[in-house]
Design a protein around this motif. Structure first.
Motif, short mmCIF file in Angstrom:
data_model
loop_
_atom_site.label_atom_id
_atom_site.label_comp_id
_atom_site.label_asym_id
_atom_site.label_seq_id
_atom_site.Cartn_x
_atom_site.Cartn_y
_atom_site.Cartn_z
N SER A 28 0.82 -1.21 0.00
CA SER A 28 0.00 0.00 0.00
C SER A 28 0.86 1.26 0.00
O SER A 28 0.58 2.22 -0.74
CB SER A 28 -0.92 -0.01 1.22
OG SER A 28 -1.69 1.17 1.29
N ILE A 29 1.92 1.28 0.82
CA ILE A 29 2.81 2.45 0.89
C ILE A 29 3.45 2.72 -0.46
O ILE A 29 3.48 3.85 -0.95
CB ILE A 29 3.88 2.23 1.98
CG1 ILE A 29 3.27 2.34 3.37
CG2 ILE A 29 5.01 3.27 1.83
CD1 ILE A 29 4.22 1.94 4.49
N GLU A 30 3.97 1.67 -1.08
CA GLU A 30 4.67 1.86 -2.35
C GLU A 30 3.70 2.26 -3.47
O GLU A 30 4.07 3.03 -4.37
CB GLU A 30 5.42 0.59 -2.72
CG GLU A 30 6.58 0.31 -1.76
CD GLU A 30 7.41 -0.88 -2.16
OE1 GLU A 30 8.56 -0.98 -1.66
OE2 GLU A 30 6.94 -1.71 -2.96
N ARG A 31 2.48 1.75 -3.40
CA ARG A 31 1.48 2.10 -4.42
C ARG A 31 1.11 3.59 -4.31
O ARG A 31 0.87 4.25 -5.32
CB ARG A 31 0.25 1.23 -4.24
CG ARG A 31 -0.79 1.35 -5.34
CD ARG A 31 -1.79 0.20 -5.24
NE ARG A 31 -2.86 0.32 -6.24
CZ ARG A 31 -4.03 0.86 -6.00
NH1 ARG A 31 -4.31 1.34 -4.79
NH2 ARG A 31 -4.95 0.93 -6.94
N ARG A 32 1.06 4.09 -3.08
CA ARG A 32 0.66 5.48 -2.88
C ARG A 32 1.83 6.46 -2.99
O ARG A 32 1.61 7.68 -3.07
CB ARG A 32 -0.01 5.63 -1.50
CG ARG A 32 -1.42 5.06 -1.45
CD ARG A 32 -2.07 5.25 -0.10
NE ARG A 32 -1.61 4.29 0.90
CZ ARG A 32 -0.90 4.58 1.96
NH1 ARG A 32 -0.54 5.83 2.19
NH2 ARG A 32 -0.53 3.65 2.83
N ASN A 33 3.06 5.94 -2.98
CA ASN A 33 4.24 6.81 -2.99
C ASN A 33 5.25 6.33 -4.02
O ASN A 33 6.36 5.88 -3.67
CB ASN A 33 4.88 6.84 -1.60
CG ASN A 33 3.94 7.35 -0.53
OD1 ASN A 33 3.73 8.55 -0.39
ND2 ASN A 33 3.35 6.43 0.24
N GLY A 99 13.83 6.01 0.81
CA GLY A 99 12.98 6.31 -0.33
C GLY A 99 13.03 5.17 -1.34
O GLY A 99 12.74 4.02 -1.02
N TRP A 100 13.45 5.49 -2.56
CA TRP A 100 13.54 4.48 -3.61
C TRP A 100 14.98 4.15 -3.99
O TRP A 100 15.21 3.50 -5.01
CB TRP A 100 12.75 4.94 -4.83
CG TRP A 100 11.27 4.86 -4.59
CD1 TRP A 100 10.43 5.85 -4.18
CD2 TRP A 100 10.46 3.68 -4.71
NE1 TRP A 100 9.16 5.39 -4.03
CE2 TRP A 100 9.14 4.05 -4.36
CE3 TRP A 100 10.71 2.36 -5.08
CZ2 TRP A 100 8.08 3.14 -4.37
CZ3 TRP A 100 9.66 1.46 -5.10
CH2 TRP A 100 8.36 1.85 -4.74
N SER A 101 15.94 4.60 -3.19
CA SER A 101 17.34 4.26 -3.44
C SER A 101 17.70 2.93 -2.79
O SER A 101 17.27 2.65 -1.65
CB SER A 101 18.28 5.34 -2.89
OG SER A 101 18.22 6.51 -3.68
N ALA A 102 18.48 2.11 -3.48
CA ALA A 102 19.01 0.89 -2.88
C ALA A 102 20.14 1.25 -1.91
O ALA A 102 20.73 2.33 -2.00
CB ALA A 102 19.52 -0.05 -3.97
N ARG A 103 20.45 0.33 -0.99
CA ARG A 103 21.46 0.61 0.01
C ARG A 103 22.87 0.46 -0.55
O ARG A 103 23.70 1.35 -0.43
CB ARG A 103 21.27 -0.32 1.21
CG ARG A 103 22.21 -0.05 2.39
CD ARG A 103 21.93 1.26 3.05
NE ARG A 103 22.54 1.33 4.38
CZ ARG A 103 22.45 2.37 5.19
NH1 ARG A 103 21.79 3.45 4.80
NH2 ARG A 103 23.01 2.36 6.38
#
Length: 353
Positions: A28-33, A99-103
């Motif tokens: 849900s979080i990823e779908r909304r953001n 956010g959307w960055s890999a570690r």
């Protein structure tokens, strides 16, 4: 024996139930953001960023923004980008693991600074003002010392940069940073507990100032509750004290023009240790002290942050006068004071080191 088996079965069932809730929550979080920028492979990892090229007739140099703990690039981009549009090239990025960055290979704060420098190279940004909030301040001190040729100026906003009394952090950071146990915690409890607490926690981050309407959703703050991001955040916070204890004696090596913006009601970090310490330790640094301001000058006083960026770039700006104007706007703020106590430092801890 039957009781033991029943208890084990209950724990297993509870684990899978909480893990299922977490998986559904992450979806849900990823779908909304969703991602709002581009991706680049930098030093072996994938970095999400928003790059706004220099406009024609820009009156300011490039600015690179480094966000704090539990955040992502939108936390600085939303309040500050509109005020800089048409004036400067801008780079906002999700720090590695956020956010959307890999570690990737970015467990150490110095490594994160190197990754940011490499991203600048990829985008053709030779030198920039580095503007950092909170935990991002620690990474910025590493950046300024390791990459002085890329550092045109420094703006620290409510920074965390010096050893503080006891070096304590919240218990859940220590737990989530612990191998195995941390994985179990982040995969089961962090999301549901975090969603229950996110409103109150955010209120204390802003207190005594008001949380902007829709801040949590607009700034995509729930992204940090995803298990991998939660663990990355915890590992960062867990190493902060050791980093600043070792690094702070070297801040005198930083030569870039520096402004530090801090509120006297910050309820997240010890402003009288971190911000006062930077003014003391970085030659020529200017401390802009704002009465009745909490931990979020980037949202409550974005005009002051933009003024600081211009000041380190060489503009003749009276930041102290700007601070007095901000104080007039927020003089009556007392939001959540009863629930969010001020943090006090013993007088003995304020002596210069």
């Amino acid at each position: 024996m039957n009781l033991i088996c029943a208890a084990l079965l209950f724990l297993v069932a509870l684990f899978f139930a909480l893990a299922g809730v977490t998986r559904a929550g992450v979806w849900s979080i990823e779908r909304r953001n969703p991602p709002v920028g581009a991706f680049a492979e930098i030093r072996g990892t994938r970095i999400h960023h928003v790059h706004i090229p220099a406009p024609a007739g820009a009156d300011l140099p490039p600015v690179v923004f480094i966000h704090g703990a539990s955040a992502n690039l939108k936390d600085q981009m939303l309040p500050l980008k509109p005020l800089l549009e048409g004036r400067a090239e801008m780079l906002f990025l999700d720090r590695p693991g956020f956010g959307w960055s890999a570690r990737g290979d970015n467990e150490k704060l110095a490594a994160q600074a190197d990754t940011i420098a490499a991203l600048m190279d990829r985008l053709g940004i030779e030198k920039a003002v580095i503007a950092a909030h909170s935990f991002g301040g620690a990474i910025t001190t590493a950046f300024a010392r390791r990459h002085p040729e890329k550092t045109l100026g420094l703006v620290f906003v409510s920074p965390a940069t010096h050893p503080w009394p006891g070096g304590a952090t919240a218990w859940y950071y220590k737990l989530a940073a612990t191998p195995v146990i941390g994985w179990l915690f982040s995969e089961t409890l962090a999301y549901p507990a975090g969603m229950l607490r996110i409103g109150d926690a955010t209120a204390c981050v802003f207190s005594p100032n008001k949380v902007p309407e829709f801040y949590i959703g607009d700034a995509s703050i729930p992204l940090v509750l995803r298990p991998s991001a939660f663990r990355a955040n915890a590992r960062d916070v867990a190493q902060l004290y050791d980093y600043v204890r070792a690094a702070s004696p070297s801040y005198r090596e930083i030569k870039a023009p520096t402004v530090v913006i801090s509120g006297d009601r910050d309820k997240v970090v010890y402003a009288t240790i971190h911000s006062v310490g930077l003014e003391r330790d970085i030659p020529g640094a200017e401390l802009v002290w704002v009465r009745n301001l909490g931990h979020k000058p980037d949202w409550i006083a974005p005009d002051l942050v933009i003024g600081a960026i211009a000041k380190v770039a060489g503009a003749p700006i009276d930041l102290q006068a700007m601070a007095r104007t901000v104080e007039g706007r927020i003089a009556g703020d007392a939001y959540h004071d009863g629930k969010c106590p001020d943090i006090k430092v013993p007088d003995a801890e304020l002596a210069p080191t």
